[in-house]
Design a protein around this motif. Sequence first.
Motif, PDB file in Angstrom:
ATOM      1  N   ILE A 104       0.832  -1.201   0.000  1.00  0.00           N
ATOM      2  CA  ILE A 104       0.000   0.000   0.000  1.00  0.00           C
ATOM      3  C   ILE A 104       0.871   1.257   0.000  1.00  0.00           C
ATOM      4  CG2 ILE A 104      -1.749   1.270   1.318  1.00  0.00           C
ATOM      5  CD1 ILE A 104      -2.600  -1.478   2.493  1.00  0.00           C
ATOM      6  N   GLY A 105       2.062   1.131   0.597  1.00  0.00           N
ATOM      7  CA  GLY A 105       2.947   2.289   0.698  1.00  0.00           C
ATOM      8  C   GLY A 105       2.671   3.137   1.913  1.00  0.00           C
ATOM      9  N   LEU A 106       2.253   2.495   3.035  1.00  0.00           N
ATOM     10  CA  LEU A 106       1.941   3.205   4.269  1.00  0.00           C
ATOM     11  C   LEU A 106       2.853   2.745   5.390  1.00  0.00           C
ATOM     12  CD1 LEU A 106      -1.970   3.210   4.554  1.00  0.00           C
ATOM     13  CD2 LEU A 106      -0.489   5.191   4.192  1.00  0.00           C
ATOM     14  N   PRO A 107       3.272   3.665   6.274  1.00  0.00           N
ATOM     15  CA  PRO A 107       3.955   3.224   7.490  1.00  0.00           C
ATOM     16  C   PRO A 107       2.962   2.509   8.406  1.00  0.00           C
ATOM     17  CG  PRO A 107       3.491   5.560   7.596  1.00  0.00           C
ATOM     18  CD  PRO A 107       3.106   5.113   6.211  1.00  0.00           C
ATOM     19  N   TRP A 108       3.477   1.634   9.243  1.00  0.00           N
ATOM     20  CA  TRP A 108       2.534   0.931  10.125  1.00  0.00           C
ATOM     21  C   TRP A 108       3.013   0.877  11.567  1.00  0.00           C
ATOM     22  CZ3 TRP A 108       3.030  -4.485  11.768  1.00  0.00           C
ATOM     23  CH2 TRP A 108       4.204  -5.115  11.348  1.00  0.00           C
ATOM     24  N   ASP A 109       3.930   1.791  11.940  1.00  0.00           N
ATOM     25  CA  ASP A 109       4.328   1.845  13.339  1.00  0.00           C
ATOM     26  C   ASP A 109       3.235   2.437  14.223  1.00  0.00           C
ATOM     27  OD1 ASP A 109       4.585   4.334  12.204  1.00  0.00           O
ATOM     28  OD2 ASP A 109       6.607   4.724  12.947  1.00  0.00           O
ATOM     29  N   ASP A 110       2.199   3.027  13.621  1.00  0.00           N
ATOM     30  CA  ASP A 110       1.073   3.558  14.383  1.00  0.00           C
ATOM     31  C   ASP A 110      -0.194   2.736  14.153  1.00  0.00           C
ATOM     32  OD1 ASP A 110       0.866   4.282  11.741  1.00  0.00           O
ATOM     33  OD2 ASP A 110       0.132   6.292  12.120  1.00  0.00           O
ATOM     34  N   ALA A 111      -0.053   1.521  13.662  1.00  0.00           N
ATOM     35  CA  ALA A 111      -1.213   0.662  13.394  1.00  0.00           C
ATOM     36  C   ALA A 111      -1.420  -0.331  14.534  1.00  0.00           C
ATOM     37  CB  ALA A 111      -1.021  -0.100  12.080  1.00  0.00           C
ATOM     38  N   ARG A 156     -14.919   4.580   6.633  1.00  0.00           N
ATOM     39  CA  ARG A 156     -13.667   3.835   6.563  1.00  0.00           C
ATOM     40  C   ARG A 156     -13.300   3.529   5.107  1.00  0.00           C
ATOM     41  NH1 ARG A 156     -13.812   5.419  10.955  1.00  0.00           N
ATOM     42  NH2 ARG A 156     -13.439   4.324  12.929  1.00  0.00           N
ATOM     43  N   THR A 157     -12.013   3.350   4.898  1.00  0.00           N
ATOM     44  CA  THR A 157     -11.488   2.860   3.626  1.00  0.00           C
ATOM     45  C   THR A 157     -10.820   1.520   3.887  1.00  0.00           C
ATOM     46  OG1 THR A 157     -11.106   5.082   2.756  1.00  0.00           O
ATOM     47  CG2 THR A 157      -9.854   3.283   1.756  1.00  0.00           C
ATOM     48  N   LEU A 158     -11.060   0.547   2.997  1.00  0.00           N
ATOM     49  CA  LEU A 158     -10.456  -0.776   3.140  1.00  0.00           C
ATOM     50  C   LEU A 158      -9.445  -1.015   2.028  1.00  0.00           C
ATOM     51  CD1 LEU A 158     -13.176  -1.048   4.807  1.00  0.00           C
ATOM     52  CD2 LEU A 158     -13.092  -3.485   4.208  1.00  0.00           C
ATOM     53  N   TRP A 159      -8.289  -1.519   2.414  1.00  0.00           N
ATOM     54  CA  TRP A 159      -7.331  -2.078   1.473  1.00  0.00           C
ATOM     55  C   TRP A 159      -7.337  -3.593   1.682  1.00  0.00           C
ATOM     56  CZ3 TRP A 159      -4.423   0.300  -2.271  1.00  0.00           C
ATOM     57  CH2 TRP A 159      -4.367   1.695  -2.245  1.00  0.00           C
ATOM     58  N   VAL A 160      -7.592  -4.325   0.631  1.00  0.00           N
ATOM     59  CA  VAL A 160      -7.607  -5.791   0.718  1.00  0.00           C
ATOM     60  C   VAL A 160      -6.402  -6.325  -0.046  1.00  0.00           C
ATOM     61  CG1 VAL A 160      -8.911  -7.899   0.286  1.00  0.00           C
ATOM     62  CG2 VAL A 160     -10.129  -5.774   0.848  1.00  0.00           C
ATOM     63  N   VAL A 191      -6.593  -4.013   5.594  1.00  0.00           N
ATOM     64  CA  VAL A 191      -6.170  -2.817   6.304  1.00  0.00           C
ATOM     65  C   VAL A 191      -7.330  -1.831   6.277  1.00  0.00           C
ATOM     66  CG1 VAL A 191      -4.582  -0.849   6.327  1.00  0.00           C
ATOM     67  CG2 VAL A 191      -3.730  -3.150   5.790  1.00  0.00           C
ATOM     68  N   VAL A 192      -7.770  -1.399   7.463  1.00  0.00           N
ATOM     69  CA  VAL A 192      -8.931  -0.520   7.602  1.00  0.00           C
ATOM     70  C   VAL A 192      -8.442   0.843   8.075  1.00  0.00           C
ATOM     71  CG1 VAL A 192     -11.162  -0.185   8.720  1.00  0.00           C
ATOM     72  CG2 VAL A 192     -10.384  -2.504   8.157  1.00  0.00           C
ATOM     73  N   LEU A 193      -8.800   1.895   7.330  1.00  0.00           N
ATOM     74  CA  LEU A 193      -8.300   3.240   7.600  1.00  0.00           C
ATOM     75  C   LEU A 193      -9.442   4.227   7.799  1.00  0.00           C
ATOM     76  CD1 LEU A 193      -5.589   3.497   4.781  1.00  0.00           C
ATOM     77  CD2 LEU A 193      -5.251   2.725   7.149  1.00  0.00           C
ATOM     78  N   ASP A 194      -9.282   5.101   8.782  1.00  0.00           N
ATOM     79  CA  ASP A 194     -10.100   6.304   8.907  1.00  0.00           C
ATOM     80  C   ASP A 194      -9.234   7.434   8.373  1.00  0.00           C
ATOM     81  OD1 ASP A 194     -11.396   8.619   9.662  1.00  0.00           O
ATOM     82  OD2 ASP A 194     -12.044   7.850  11.600  1.00  0.00           O
ATOM     83  N   GLU A 195      -9.375   7.739   7.103  1.00  0.00           N
ATOM     84  CA  GLU A 195      -8.441   8.640   6.437  1.00  0.00           C
ATOM     85  C   GLU A 195      -8.541  10.075   6.950  1.00  0.00           C
ATOM     86  OE1 GLU A 195      -9.318   7.776   2.308  1.00  0.00           O
ATOM     87  OE2 GLU A 195      -7.594   6.414   2.219  1.00  0.00           O
ATOM     88  N   ASP A 196      -9.724  10.512   7.353  1.00  0.00           N
ATOM     89  CA  ASP A 196      -9.862  11.867   7.880  1.00  0.00           C
ATOM     90  C   ASP A 196      -9.084  12.026   9.183  1.00  0.00           C
ATOM     91  OD1 ASP A 196     -11.440  12.637   5.766  1.00  0.00           O
ATOM     92  OD2 ASP A 196     -13.338  12.308   6.820  1.00  0.00           O
ATOM     93  N   ARG A 197      -9.197  11.049  10.071  1.00  0.00           N
ATOM     94  CA  ARG A 197      -8.470  11.151  11.344  1.00  0.00           C
ATOM     95  C   ARG A 197      -6.967  11.029  11.125  1.00  0.00           C
ATOM     96  NH1 ARG A 197     -11.066   6.752  14.973  1.00  0.00           N
ATOM     97  NH2 ARG A 197      -9.629   7.513  16.593  1.00  0.00           N
ATOM     98  N   LEU A 198      -6.548  10.203  10.199  1.00  0.00           N
ATOM     99  CA  LEU A 198      -5.119  10.088   9.920  1.00  0.00           C
ATOM    100  C   LEU A 198      -4.563  11.396   9.368  1.00  0.00           C
ATOM    101  CD1 LEU A 198      -4.965   6.525   8.341  1.00  0.00           C
ATOM    102  CD2 LEU A 198      -4.074   7.205  10.568  1.00  0.00           C
TER     103      LEU A 198
END
Length: 392
Positions: A104-111, A156-160, A191-198
């Motif tokens: 996806i190209g996302l960091p995940w130390d905050d996941a 939410r946004t989902l990456w599968v 991977v489930v994201l709340d993009e506004d809060r991020l």
Amino acid sequence: MITVVGCDGSPLSQEAMDRLQAASLVVGGRRHLESVRPPERARRIVLGDVPAALAEVDAAEGDVVVLASGDPAFFGILRALRGRGHAPEVLPAVSSVATAFARIGLPWDDAVVVSAHGRDPRTALNACRALPKVAVLTSPACGPGEIAARLAGWDRTLWVAERLGGPGERVVRRTPAEAAASDWADPNVVVVLDEDRLAAAARVHDQPAAPPDGWAHADDFYAHRAGMITKWEVRAVVLSRLRPTLGRLIWDVGAGSGSVGIECAEHHAAVIAIERDPAACELIRRNARSSGVRVVAGAAPEAYDGLPDPDAVFVGGGGLDALGGALARRPETVVATFAAVDRAAAARRLLADAAYEIEGVQLAASRFADLPGGSFRLEAQNPVFVLTGRSR
């Protein structure tokens, strides 16, 4: 010797190949056994019935290799092996979660990483509802479609990520509605994201489940109308009874300013605030802008229709009908506050009729108020009854 070898689609290391060639028993999923091709002389067990396969490992003589996905110490087979008294050597590969975030190209130390495999998925789903970045290890019974369907109502946004490291690898971005309507290939990670809060996060290296910065905030921490707020002294007791934590879903009924629900969300619970007054709903959204609280506009108990079952409910408004409707959903814990003695008594009867264990307390706080000359007086707050019911 037992060696656990992680598989991520890359060629095995020479050390892993040497262990495989020396093994008398090789245990693994069908796709792993097909991809690494153990020696013909080695006995093979497909890892479908896990307890039965582990019993074979217990009784095996000679060297054993257990093939596992990614990092076997990360929600993997290592825990089960150690639980049976084994101390295997582990040759890990890249975990599926790390690979998914890399694709996806996302960091995940905050996941936060949760699992819906072989366990009640409620905890995983409530983590997705509560937190802005969650990775879910799925199962055939709780895959991307099921997760997406149960996130209806949350933005939410989902990456599968399907078949990572294999020839059919695919990583796609979907809305919950799109994901719920699609078919998905196993194995997969979501991977489930709340993009506004991020996007609004002020600190990019926060730990994903850091403890909240205090609790029972001062009343003026929240926007509210003419003192219509659960006072901080009462809120402290209510929070202690609701026990908000990651993996739990809490309803805040008659939410008013949203103060109770927001503080539950700060403890990483998933929260639905239910409020019939449109102006109050806007106040809640303002107060909860960074907490992830979902606001449902409507009068209780009718507003409960279609909502997921709660683990705990706080009834701060809406009266006895709101309480009775919440009890019908059989949450583990119900907490209700009342200013009127007769309503507290009627609420106690409702809890008793629903076979809840009941405790109650009247809170009558007096706050220091300054006087001229540096002295002070006591300013009495309205007494409040707090009732708690716990399911038996």
